[in-house]
Design an enzyme around this catalytic site. Structure first.
Site, PDB file in Angstrom:
ATOM      1  N   HIS A 184      79.711 -46.410 -10.657  1.00  0.00           N
ATOM      2  CA  HIS A 184      78.829 -46.735 -11.782  1.00  0.00           C
ATOM      3  C   HIS A 184      79.563 -47.725 -12.689  1.00  0.00           C
ATOM      4  CE1 HIS A 184      75.894 -43.514 -10.894  1.00  0.00           C
ATOM      5  NE2 HIS A 184      76.957 -42.871 -10.443  1.00  0.00           N
ATOM      6  N   HIS A 211      77.660 -37.639  -2.695  1.00  0.00           N
ATOM      7  CA  HIS A 211      78.484 -36.559  -3.257  1.00  0.00           C
ATOM      8  C   HIS A 211      78.110 -35.149  -2.766  1.00  0.00           C
ATOM      9  CE1 HIS A 211      75.028 -36.687  -5.892  1.00  0.00           C
ATOM     10  NE2 HIS A 211      75.510 -37.645  -6.664  1.00  0.00           N
ATOM     11  N   ASP A 215      82.149 -41.796  -7.073  1.00  0.00           N
ATOM     12  CA  ASP A 215      81.152 -41.477  -8.101  1.00  0.00           C
ATOM     13  C   ASP A 215      81.754 -41.719  -9.479  1.00  0.00           C
ATOM     14  OD1 ASP A 215      78.808 -40.753  -9.340  1.00  0.00           O
ATOM     15  OD2 ASP A 215      78.999 -38.608  -8.961  1.00  0.00           O
TER      16      ASP A 215
END
Length: 428
Positions: A58, A230, A303
């Protein structure tokens, strides 16, 4: 054209070799190499890996530049040994059009610390109601091949089927955030003994497992590719293992934090441990490690989820979910997989470079360390061990669960197409 001679590196953890970089390419791999005018890096038995590839990052830009930007995120990536990252679509505005994914792609090109491949949203606004412009994003300059509503689940089976059918035409993949929303309303942590004792809303394993089971069946029916983001439970491992035994085209990732941390840490009420999916039990952690070792889980993905101080330094219920991970991922994998004997360094290269590059079709990345290949490389001092100090992070955010914890391994050098982005642990 610049030349760099890496001397005495253990290529993929094997015997010591010299590697000569000439311009953007590996010119030669051997012993006793020399090159007039080349910059020499004395590797001294450090491990040389292909540049790492993260299929789940991200970067927050556009819209949440207070958390991270493409520049700071790619600097963090280079510090962690990454030469390519895939940027998730939950930005503001959402990356659900060709215009937004091209903006992120161009920012990555401008900053140059690693390659940035945008991930397109599956549905408009991540709302789960209408398919986004999948074809237009694929045909754009960004050439998107991975699509995900990560942060939200594509919970409607009809929408998910249509997405799988659509991307099949150009070999794309849908990366699913597996979370049945009705089973996780008000969830604050893993549902189990600890959540019951603390009185916090539970996030049951079945909320993940039921979506994975549905989606592998849909992918089989359509004949398309699905990737599980994930993965976090022992039950999810068994479903993916069953699907692969049936020849279903499914891949799966695990995060470093799900390989190391458990829900027992939530007893501290420290919001740094609040993440989605939540930290699970020791049984789940052991199952995830074994699945990564035997190939049921294909890759490690960070992540990386940066948040500003005010979004994490608050009471548990109000805190944002997520942890930063780009700068500590390789250390956690060494701690949980290499130092435990579950994987060797060649296995790490497979799970953190070769396979994620193949899944995401990251051209030029995840290539062998051999002559004629692009010089995307990472040099790791595997003998190092020390405490994690987030004050030294390149990321704009500091929400790491490892502050003060001793971890092994330190990336000393990273090369992107022959250009050093990290030298002696410092960004260039």
């Amino acid at each position: 054209m610049s030349k760099t001679l890496i001397r005495g590196a253990k290529v993929l953890g094997g015997e010591a070799r010299d590697v000569l970089i000439d311009g953007e390419t590996i010119a030669e791999v051997g012993t006793g190499l020399s090159a007039e005018g080349a910059e020499v890096v004395e590797a001294g038995g450090k491990v040389l890996l292909p540049g790492l590839v993260d299929l789940h990052t991200h970067l927050r830009e556009p819209g949440r530049e207070d958390s991270e930007t493409v520049l700071t995120g790619t600097r963090a990536a280079a510090s962690g040994g990454y030469t390519s990252v895939f940027a998730m679509a939950n930005t503001f505005p959402v990356a659900d059009t060709a215009g937004v994914v091209e903006q992120v792609w161009r920012l990555g090109k401008e900053h140059g610390y690693c390659d940035v491949q945008p991930i397109g949203a599956v549905t408009v606004g991540l709302e789960g109601q209408k398919l986004a412009e999948l074809g237009a994003m694929h045909e754009s300059a960004a050439a998107v091949t991975v699509f995900s509503d990560d942060g939200k689940c594509v919970h409607d089976a009809v929408i998910m089927r249509r997405a799988l059918e659509y991307v099949k035409a150009f070999g794309g993949v849908i990366a699913q955030h597996a979370q049945e929303p009705r089973l996780t309303e008000g969830a604050q942590m893993n549902e189990g003994v600890v959540s019951a004792e603390l009185g916090l809303g539970g996030w049951p394993a079945v909320a993940e497992e039921s979506i994975i089971a549905r989606d592998v069946l849909l992918a089989d029916h359509v004949g398309s590719r699905v990737h599980i983001c994930h993965l976090s439970t022992a039950g999810s491992v068994e479903i993916v293992r069953w699907a692969k035994s049936r020849g279903i085209d499914v891949t799966a990732e695990v995060t470093p934090h799900h390989l190391l941390l458990t829900d027992e840490l939530v007893r501290t009420y420290n919001p740094v441990y609040k993440v989605n999916p939540p930290l699970r039990t020791e049984r789940d952690v052991m199952a995830l490690r074994e699945a990564l070792a035997d190939g049921t889980i294909d890759i490690v993905a960070t992540d990386h989820a940066p948040h500003p101080h005010e979004d994490k330094d608050c009471e548990w219920a109000a805190a944002a979910m997520g942890m930063v991970g780009l700068e500590t991922a390789l250390s956690v994998v060494q701690e949980t997989m290499v130092d435990t004997g579950l994987l060797d360094w060649a296995g790490v290269a497979d799970r953190m470079s070769f396979t994620p590059a193949r899944i995401g079709r990251a051209g030029g990345h995840g290539r062998p360390v051999s002559a004629g290949e692009p010089a995307n490389l990472t040099l790791v001092d595997t003998a190092y061990r020390g405490p994690v100090d987030p004050a030294g992070f390149a990321s704009r955010s500091r929400n790491t669960p490892y502050e003060g914890r001793e971890l092994p391994g330190r990336v000393t050098h990273t090369w992107l197409r022959g250009k050093a982005t990290l030298v002696d642990g410092k960004l260039t």
